[in-house]
Design a protein around this motif. Structure first.
Motif, mmCIF file in Angstrom:
data_model
loop_
_atom_site.group_PDB
_atom_site.id
_atom_site.type_symbol
_atom_site.label_atom_id
_atom_site.label_comp_id
_atom_site.label_asym_id
_atom_site.label_seq_id
_atom_site.Cartn_x
_atom_site.Cartn_y
_atom_site.Cartn_z
ATOM 1 N N ARG A 1 0.823 -1.213 0.000
ATOM 2 C CA ARG A 1 0.000 0.000 0.000
ATOM 3 C C ARG A 1 0.860 1.267 0.000
ATOM 4 O O ARG A 1 0.549 2.257 -0.672
ATOM 5 C CB ARG A 1 -0.909 -0.036 1.242
ATOM 6 C CG ARG A 1 -1.883 1.090 1.355
ATOM 7 C CD ARG A 1 -3.107 0.867 0.477
ATOM 8 N NE ARG A 1 -3.012 1.732 -0.687
ATOM 9 C CZ ARG A 1 -3.451 1.422 -1.910
ATOM 10 N NH1 ARG A 1 -3.988 0.275 -2.150
ATOM 11 N NH2 ARG A 1 -3.340 2.274 -2.901
ATOM 12 N N TRP A 2 1.933 1.268 0.794
ATOM 13 C CA TRP A 2 2.815 2.441 0.888
ATOM 14 C C TRP A 2 3.391 2.774 -0.477
ATOM 15 O O TRP A 2 3.381 3.930 -0.913
ATOM 16 C CB TRP A 2 3.927 2.167 1.904
ATOM 17 C CG TRP A 2 4.873 3.301 2.108
ATOM 18 C CD1 TRP A 2 4.683 4.398 2.917
ATOM 19 C CD2 TRP A 2 6.168 3.468 1.512
ATOM 20 N NE1 TRP A 2 5.790 5.220 2.854
ATOM 21 C CE2 TRP A 2 6.707 4.669 2.002
ATOM 22 C CE3 TRP A 2 6.921 2.702 0.624
ATOM 23 C CZ2 TRP A 2 7.965 5.127 1.626
ATOM 24 C CZ3 TRP A 2 8.174 3.166 0.236
ATOM 25 C CH2 TRP A 2 8.685 4.369 0.735
ATOM 26 N N MET B 1 2.238 1.917 -3.440
ATOM 27 C CA MET B 1 1.175 2.339 -4.354
ATOM 28 C C MET B 1 0.753 3.782 -4.077
ATOM 29 O O MET B 1 0.471 4.546 -5.007
ATOM 30 C CB MET B 1 -0.022 1.386 -4.247
ATOM 31 C CG MET B 1 0.273 -0.019 -4.766
ATOM 32 S SD MET B 1 0.710 -0.093 -6.530
ATOM 33 C CE MET B 1 -0.928 0.109 -7.261
ATOM 34 N N ASP B 2 0.754 4.177 -2.805
ATOM 35 C CA ASP B 2 0.434 5.565 -2.452
ATOM 36 C C ASP B 2 1.493 6.521 -2.999
ATOM 37 O O ASP B 2 1.164 7.610 -3.505
ATOM 38 C CB ASP B 2 0.317 5.729 -0.937
ATOM 39 C CG ASP B 2 -0.951 5.091 -0.373
ATOM 40 O OD1 ASP B 2 -1.854 4.732 -1.156
ATOM 41 O OD2 ASP B 2 -1.019 4.937 0.865
ATOM 42 N N ILE B 3 2.752 6.142 -2.895
ATOM 43 C CA ILE B 3 3.860 6.957 -3.426
ATOM 44 C C ILE B 3 3.699 7.118 -4.938
ATOM 45 O O ILE B 3 3.835 8.214 -5.493
ATOM 46 C CB ILE B 3 5.222 6.294 -3.119
ATOM 47 C CG1 ILE B 3 5.467 6.206 -1.612
ATOM 48 C CG2 ILE B 3 6.370 6.992 -3.854
ATOM 49 C CD1 ILE B 3 5.891 7.456 -0.951
ATOM 50 N N ALA C 1 1.004 6.817 -6.724
ATOM 51 C CA ALA C 1 -0.171 7.646 -7.022
ATOM 52 C C ALA C 1 0.159 9.128 -6.820
ATOM 53 O O ALA C 1 -0.264 9.984 -7.614
ATOM 54 C CB ALA C 1 -1.346 7.228 -6.147
ATOM 55 N N ALA C 2 0.911 9.446 -5.778
ATOM 56 C CA ALA C 2 1.294 10.841 -5.525
ATOM 57 C C ALA C 2 2.163 11.366 -6.673
ATOM 58 O O ALA C 2 1.952 12.484 -7.157
ATOM 59 C CB ALA C 2 2.042 10.956 -4.198
ATOM 60 N N VAL D 1 1.621 16.437 0.193
ATOM 61 C CA VAL D 1 0.782 15.236 0.247
ATOM 62 C C VAL D 1 1.322 14.258 1.292
ATOM 63 O O VAL D 1 0.575 13.736 2.117
ATOM 64 C CB VAL D 1 0.722 14.548 -1.138
ATOM 65 C CG1 VAL D 1 -0.131 13.284 -1.084
ATOM 66 C CG2 VAL D 1 0.198 15.503 -2.206
ATOM 67 N N TYR D 2 2.647 14.026 1.241
ATOM 68 C CA TYR D 2 3.304 13.094 2.178
ATOM 69 C C TYR D 2 4.535 13.779 2.771
ATOM 70 O O TYR D 2 5.645 13.615 2.268
ATOM 71 C CB TYR D 2 3.703 11.796 1.461
ATOM 72 C CG TYR D 2 2.529 10.927 1.095
ATOM 73 C CD1 TYR D 2 1.782 10.282 2.080
ATOM 74 C CD2 TYR D 2 2.150 10.761 -0.228
ATOM 75 C CE1 TYR D 2 0.685 9.498 1.754
ATOM 76 C CE2 TYR D 2 1.060 9.970 -0.572
ATOM 77 C CZ TYR D 2 0.338 9.352 0.422
ATOM 78 O OH TYR D 2 -0.741 8.579 0.096
#
Length: 196
Positions: free
Chosen positions: A22-23, A25-27, A29-30, A91-92
């Motif tokens: 998940r981590w 995939m989030d990166i 996507a960002a 975002v992150y």
């Protein structure tokens, strides 16, 4: 002799391991959210994931940075890269973002211009680092591997053809390998010198 059971055996396994993270995939996507041309999250972001999986680690090895590269010959200002980094940090904020336009990196490295982000990737020091991931508009993953995935999967660290072919780069490769000391973390790595 111990035979290692490789958990990742090919590109499909690599992409599946990322899809289940998940981590990561989030990166991805960002990074996609910036809508940069020919954009990839690359280098240690991909390499370390593979080595962690191959070593059976249950905890992610921390990254010094998360490298995002893109290719825009129309705007070579270094300042714009900092703008993209700030957007990603908004975002992150906890991610150590590094954004570089491959259309200008040849000048930093004193070589001929790159034709694309993947061309720039192919000039990275090690074959196992010359890897990039991107997420398309449908959420599908794409992998760029200008030197293939065999070395990273089999945990072999060797100089890229660009570094092997340029004697002035040999000390840079050797110094980088010594400084990174990746075998301290991933003890099954086989690290080759420039002469090997």
């Amino acid at each position: 002799m111990e035979v290692l059971m490789l958990r990742i055996q090919n590109e499909e396994d690599l992409l599946q391991a990322v899809k289940e993270d998940r981590w990561m995939m989030d990166i991805l996507a960002a990074a996609r959210g910036l809508q940069l041309t020919d954009s990839w999250v690359c280098a240690g972001f991909v390499r370390s994931k593979v080595w962690d999986v191959q070593h059976g680690f249950t905890e992610r090895t921390p990254l010094a940075d998360v490298d995002v590269i893109y290719y825009d010959p129309e705007d070579l200002r270094e300042e714009i890269e900092k703008v993209w980094e700030e957007k990603l940090r908004s975002v992150y904020p906890s991610i150590p973002w590094s954004v570089k336009n491959q259309a200008r990196m040849h000048a930093v490295n004193g070589i001929a211009p790159y034709s694309s982000s993947t061309d720039g990737m192919s000039k990275f020091p090690e074959t196992a680092t010359a890897l990039g991931l991107a997420m398309d508009e449908h959420g599908e993953l794409r992998l760029a591997a200008p030197h293939g995935v065999s070395d990273v999967i089999h945990m072999i660290v060797r100089p890229s053809p660009h570094f092997s072919a340029n004697p002035k780069l040999h000390p840079i490769y050797e110094s980088r390998i010594a400084k990174k000391n990746w075998q301290r973390i991933w003890n099954q790595l086989q690290v080759l010198s420039i002469q090997d």
